[in-house]
Design a protein around this motif. Structure first.
Motif, PDB file in Angstrom:
ATOM      1  N   LYS A  27      -0.330 -41.416  54.084  1.00 45.08           N
ATOM      2  CA  LYS A  27       0.269 -41.396  55.415  1.00 45.08           C
ATOM      3  C   LYS A  27       0.922 -40.053  55.719  1.00 45.08           C
ATOM      4  N   ALA A  28       1.721 -39.530  54.792  1.00 42.15           N
ATOM      5  CA  ALA A  28       2.415 -38.261  55.044  1.00 42.15           C
ATOM      6  C   ALA A  28       2.797 -37.620  53.709  1.00 42.15           C
ATOM      7  N   THR A  29       2.917 -36.293  53.741  1.00 44.63           N
ATOM      8  CA  THR A  29       3.369 -35.584  52.549  1.00 44.63           C
ATOM      9  C   THR A  29       4.651 -34.827  52.877  1.00 44.63           C
ATOM     10  N   LYS A  30       5.361 -34.422  51.845  1.00 40.98           N
ATOM     11  CA  LYS A  30       6.570 -33.616  51.997  1.00 40.98           C
ATOM     12  C   LYS A  30       6.190 -32.147  51.803  1.00 40.98           C
ATOM     13  N   VAL A  42       6.223 -39.793  40.216  1.00 44.43           N
ATOM     14  CA  VAL A  42       6.004 -39.016  41.431  1.00 44.43           C
ATOM     15  C   VAL A  42       4.669 -39.456  42.015  1.00 44.43           C
ATOM     16  N   GLU A  43       4.568 -39.358  43.327  1.00 45.29           N
ATOM     17  CA  GLU A  43       3.349 -39.713  44.046  1.00 45.29           C
ATOM     18  C   GLU A  43       2.921 -38.475  44.819  1.00 45.29           C
ATOM     19  N   LEU A  59       3.293 -33.106  47.366  1.00 42.54           N
ATOM     20  CA  LEU A  59       4.196 -34.221  47.109  1.00 42.54           C
ATOM     21  C   LEU A  59       4.196 -35.235  48.250  1.00 42.54           C
ATOM     22  N   ILE A  60       4.120 -36.511  47.881  1.00 40.86           N
ATOM     23  CA  ILE A  60       4.317 -37.606  48.835  1.00 40.86           C
ATOM     24  C   ILE A  60       5.740 -38.139  48.674  1.00 40.86           C
ATOM     25  N   ARG A  61       6.110 -38.471  47.425  1.00 38.40           N
ATOM     26  CA  ARG A  61       7.469 -38.953  47.171  1.00 38.40           C
ATOM     27  C   ARG A  61       7.795 -38.851  45.691  1.00 38.40           C
ATOM     28  N   VAL A  62       9.101 -38.842  45.430  1.00 32.65           N
ATOM     29  CA  VAL A  62       9.616 -38.934  44.072  1.00 32.65           C
ATOM     30  C   VAL A  62      10.288 -40.294  43.961  1.00 32.65           C
TER      31      VAL A  62
END
Length: 135
Positions: free
Chosen positions: A76-79, A105-106, A97-100
Motif C-alpha cells: 500500500k505505501a512505503t516510508k 521489519v517489512e 521500508l514499509i514498517r518496523v
C-alpha cells in the motif's frame, strides 16, 4: 530486546511478527531459509502461527532462526527509508521500508516485485535504515 541490531530506522510500531502473520494464515506465502548451495525456497499455505514458530506448506519455521517471508499481496505505501537487512547464512537484502515492528521489519525488496518481505529481528539478523536522499 538488546540482542536486536537495528540502526537508523523509525520507531517500531506496536505489532509483532506473530500479530502480522496471524491475519494472513491460510494465504500462500514463500519462506526463504539458509540452504546449500543456495537459499531454500518453500511456497505454500501459511498455518500454525504460534508464539515461537509458523508453518509454510509442510515446513515448520522457528522464529529464532534465519529466514525471510515474501507475501503475495500488493504494497500500500512505503516510508522514505532505504533498508539493508542482513541475515546469517542468507546474506544481504536491500529495499524500501514499509514498517518496523517490535520484532520484524517489512519492506519491498529492490530489485523485486512490489510485494512485502517480512524479515525477523533476532540474533541472526541486522537491519540498517537510511533516509532517502533527494537526487
Amino acid at each position: 530486546m538488546s540482542d536486536i541490531d537495528i540502526q537508523g530506522c523509525p520507531a517500531p510500531q506496536n505489532i509483532t511478527l506473530v500479530q502480522r502473520l496471524q491475519p494472513i494464515a491460510g494465504s500462500t506465502v514463500t519462506v526463504f531459509q539458509p540452504g546449500f548451495p543456495q537459499l531454500t525456497k518453500t511456497t505454500g499455505k501459511l498455518s500454525n502461527v504460534t508464539s515461537s514458530s509458523f508453518t509454510v506448506g509442510s515446513t515448520a519455521v522457528d522464529f529464532q532462526t534465519s529466514f525471510f517471508i515474501v507475501l503475495n499481496e500488493r504494497v500500500k505505501a512505503t516510508k522514505p527509508f532505504d533498508l539493508t537487512a542482513t541475515a546469517e547464512d542468507i546474506g544481504e537484502l536491500r529495499g524500501k521500508l514499509i514498517r518496523v515492528g517490535k520484532d520484524f521489519v517489512e519492506f519491498i525488496k529492490i530489485p523485486g516485485k512490489e510485494v512485502p518481505t517480512l524479515f525477523p529481528l533476532n540474533l541472526f539478523t541486522e537491519v540498517i535504515c537510511e533516509r532517502e536522499h533527494d537526487e
